[in-house]
Design an enzyme around this catalytic site. Structure first.
Site, PDB file in Angstrom:
ATOM      1  N   ASP A  94     -13.419  52.941 -91.703  1.00  0.00           N
ATOM      2  CA  ASP A  94     -13.478  51.731 -91.389  1.00  0.00           C
ATOM      3  C   ASP A  94     -12.308  51.191 -90.476  1.00  0.00           C
ATOM      4  O   ASP A  94     -11.433  51.375 -90.824  1.00  0.00           O
ATOM      5  CB  ASP A  94     -13.685  50.860 -92.516  1.00  0.00           C
ATOM      6  N   TYR A 143     -10.162  48.764 -88.228  1.00  0.00           N
ATOM      7  CA  TYR A 143      -9.706  47.408 -88.504  1.00  0.00           C
ATOM      8  C   TYR A 143      -9.085  47.039 -87.058  1.00  0.00           C
ATOM      9  O   TYR A 143      -8.085  46.953 -86.737  1.00  0.00           O
ATOM     10  CB  TYR A 143      -8.374  47.288 -89.621  1.00  0.00           C
ATOM     11  N   HIS A 159      -9.858  38.926 -86.659  1.00  0.00           N
ATOM     12  CA  HIS A 159      -9.970  39.287 -87.844  1.00  0.00           C
ATOM     13  C   HIS A 159      -8.684  39.574 -88.611  1.00  0.00           C
ATOM     14  O   HIS A 159      -8.264  39.168 -89.449  1.00  0.00           O
ATOM     15  CB  HIS A 159     -11.011  40.223 -88.033  1.00  0.00           C
ATOM     16  N   ARG A 171       0.806  36.892 -94.854  1.00  0.00           N
ATOM     17  CA  ARG A 171       2.067  36.816 -94.500  1.00  0.00           C
ATOM     18  C   ARG A 171       2.418  35.658 -93.861  1.00  0.00           C
ATOM     19  O   ARG A 171       3.377  35.659 -93.286  1.00  0.00           O
ATOM     20  CB  ARG A 171       2.492  37.893 -93.787  1.00  0.00           C
ATOM     21  N   GLU A 201     -18.781  40.623 -93.236  1.00  0.00           N
ATOM     22  CA  GLU A 201     -18.318  40.690 -91.796  1.00  0.00           C
ATOM     23  C   GLU A 201     -19.572  41.512 -91.045  1.00  0.00           C
ATOM     24  O   GLU A 201     -19.816  42.736 -91.466  1.00  0.00           O
ATOM     25  CB  GLU A 201     -16.941  41.576 -91.837  1.00  0.00           C
ATOM     26  N   GLU A 218     -20.352  43.947 -88.278  1.00  0.00           N
ATOM     27  CA  GLU A 218     -19.595  45.017 -87.602  1.00  0.00           C
ATOM     28  C   GLU A 218     -20.226  45.894 -86.916  1.00  0.00           C
ATOM     29  O   GLU A 218     -21.835  45.815 -87.114  1.00  0.00           O
ATOM     30  CB  GLU A 218     -18.733  45.669 -88.502  1.00  0.00           C
ATOM     31  N   ASP A 272     -20.506  44.582 -93.491  1.00  0.00           N
ATOM     32  CA  ASP A 272     -19.445  45.128 -94.492  1.00  0.00           C
ATOM     33  C   ASP A 272     -19.090  44.015 -95.249  1.00  0.00           C
ATOM     34  O   ASP A 272     -18.322  42.984 -95.075  1.00  0.00           O
ATOM     35  CB  ASP A 272     -18.274  45.211 -93.518  1.00  0.00           C
TER      36      ASP A 272
END
Length: 235
Positions: A126, A128, A133, A142, A199, A201, A233
């Site tokens: 997968d 990223y 996203h 964060r 998601e 994808e 996903d």
């Protein structure tokens, strides 16, 4: 132009012939098919017509129950097969069009088929790769000031997924269970997840791989990527 009729807004004209694995109520054998109009072209019924230099000795791969062996052959075989399918479906080619008996066997109504996994998934990575996203997820953990990790823009972030959980569309999905702590002052509890992320994808099917320790460059990716599909996903 194809001898198979379809509307102008059809998703599967002769210029777009996706592969898949299907079966029918009168034949439970899973086999390779190609969508054309509202039909499925059964490649197992016409495998003997693939007589080019790449496929003449490999016709049997078109009668298998997954695309794995065909995908492993590489770009030259894929291109020759694609060209031959297009030729056989074209209005100017009599080979299939004028053989009524073969047409009746080879062209199946899409409405009558059941679709299956197109390949046995040996591994699943997968990537990223969506900045939007990654930013949204980063903000959750964060804050907006440090949403993206410092190296995110400089390398493709990829991690292994669970290949056994890749399933065909329509498969019922059970919510995964795990630990949750709805009340900070109490011990965690075990149960189905309360939140589910979906998601949309793009998934790539890879044919020939590479030797252990070697890598595939972006410039040569087209020699290895057999095709793509939409993937939902869930996490």
């Amino acid at each position: 132009m194809s001898f198979v009729s379809y509307s102008a807004d059809c998703e599967f004209p002769i210029q777009n012939l996706p592969y898949g694995i299907f079966s029918t109520s009168d034949n439970a054998t899973q086999r390779i098919g190609v969508a054309i109009g509202d039909k499925v072209l059964d490649l197992s019924a016409i495998s003997h017509l693939f007589n080019g230099p790449e496929m003449a000795s490999r016709q049997s791969v078109l009668t298998e129950s997954t695309l794995n062996t065909f995908m492993s052959l590489g770009r030259a075989s894929w291109s020759e097969t694609r060209a031959r399918i297009t030729e056989l479906l074209s209005a100017s080619c009599p080979t299939l069009k004028d053989d009524a008996s073969l047409v009746s066997k080879a062209l199946v109504d899409q409405s009558s088929v059941t679709m299956h996994m197109p390949a046995k998934i040996g591994d699943y990575t997968d990537f990223y790769s969506s900045r939007d996203h990654a930013t949204n997820v980063g903000i959750m953990f964060r804050g907006p000031e440090n949403a993206l990790m410092p190296n995110w823009l400089h390398l493709p972030v990829g991690y292994h997924g669970r290949a056994s959980s890749v399933v065909v569309s329509g498969t019922p999905i059970k919510r995964p269970c795990g630990q949750q702590r709805p009340v900070d002052t109490e011990p965690p509890v075990y149960g189905p997840c309360k939140l589910l992320d979906m998601e949309l994808e793009m998934a790539f099917f890879v044919g020939p791989g590479c030797a252990l320790g070697d890598s595939i460059s972006a410039a040569n990716a087209h020699e290895h990527i057999f095709g793509m599909s939409l993937m939902n996903d869930w996490s």
